[in-house]
Design an enzyme around this catalytic site. Structure first.
Site, PDB file in Angstrom:
ATOM      1  N   ASP A  96      34.198  59.272  22.006  1.00 57.90           N
ATOM      2  CA  ASP A  96      34.592  58.148  21.148  1.00 57.90           C
ATOM      3  C   ASP A  96      33.406  57.211  20.956  1.00 57.90           C
ATOM      4  OD1 ASP A  96      35.749  55.753  20.069  1.00 57.90           O
ATOM      5  OD2 ASP A  96      37.697  56.390  20.839  1.00 57.90           O
ATOM      6  N   HIS A 121      36.911  59.295  18.255  1.00 57.89           N
ATOM      7  CA  HIS A 121      37.955  58.336  17.887  1.00 57.89           C
ATOM      8  C   HIS A 121      38.801  58.913  16.753  1.00 57.89           C
ATOM      9  CE1 HIS A 121      39.289  54.114  18.158  1.00 57.89           C
ATOM     10  NE2 HIS A 121      39.544  54.203  16.866  1.00 57.89           N
TER      11      HIS A 121
END
Length: 228
Positions: free
Chosen positions: A166, A197
């Site tokens: 992420d 993400h």
């Protein structure tokens, strides 16, 4: 798009919501990403309803613009969503979630949980610290690292999902999350290798099918345990 109007806590206004499933079923409030109550969020509600839940997705940005619906795969719309997020007050979001919890219980829901994605994942965490939701799930909640000082207030089950790649929630931030929460018996955290993400978006370029399927299966088992 919306088939519900939910009164604010002070009853001075109302905001729209998309709902699916029977009113008197255990209810899951679906908290949007920064892209509004778009087709992906509505599809998540429909999927939850197919599993027997009542699902309600609220229009978080209604104070700025009502009915926002953006596509994260369109660069201009992605930037527009970032702009709305930067203007947004998370405290307002918690207030709207609390109003929705009250609304759902007033409709007969025996238990109410929340699930949120991206900014909504952070709001799901705050719902766990500030409201009486029965169970909370957060997917890659960007605001969580800055709200860990509220972790002591968690008294109901919480499930969190993070991608190890992420680029918004980096390794240092995830380490801080684990350090703050791993000892709390109410909290379970899963990290997913190789994904970024937004990996559990319902559809679109960001979705990783294997990680999303695994995370969603864990979420389904979590809600079955804590909301039924």
């Amino acid at each position: 798009m919306f088939n519900l109007s939910i009164p604010t806590l002070d009853s001075k206004d109302s905001f729209g919501a998309y709902a699916a499933g029977p009113e008197d079923a255990p209810t899951i409030i679906v908290i949007q990403e920064i892209f509004g109550t778009n087709a992906g969020i509505r599809a998540k509600c429909d999927a939850l309803a197919a599993q027997g839940w009542r699902a309600i997705a609220i229009d978080l940005f209604w104070r700025q613009v009502r009915g926002l619906e953006l596509d994260p795969d369109v660069p201009e719309q992605f930037q527009q969503a970032i702009d709305y997020m930067n203007q947004y007050n998370l405290d307002d979001g918690v207030t709207d979630i609390e109003a929705t919890i009250r609304f759902a219980r007033g409709q007969g829901a025996p238990k109410v949980g929340v699930v949120g994605y991206c900014m909504g994942g952070g709001l799901a965490f705050l719902a766990a610290t500030r409201t009486d939701t029965d169970a909370s799930v957060g997917y890659y909640g960007g605001p969580i690292p800055s709200k860990l000082n509220e972790a002591h207030a968690i008294a109901k089950p919480v499930l969190l999902h993070f991608g190890e790649n992420d680029h918004f929630i980096d390794a240092d931030k995830r380490r801080a999350i684990h350090e703050a929460l791993d000892a709390n018996p109410h909290v379970t955290i899963h990290d997913y290798p190789g994904v970024d993400h937004g990996f559990a978006t319902q559809f679109g370029k960001r979705r990783d099918e294997a990680a999303a399927t695994l995370a969603d299966s864990r979420t389904a088992a979590f809600f079955s345990e804590h909301l039924k």
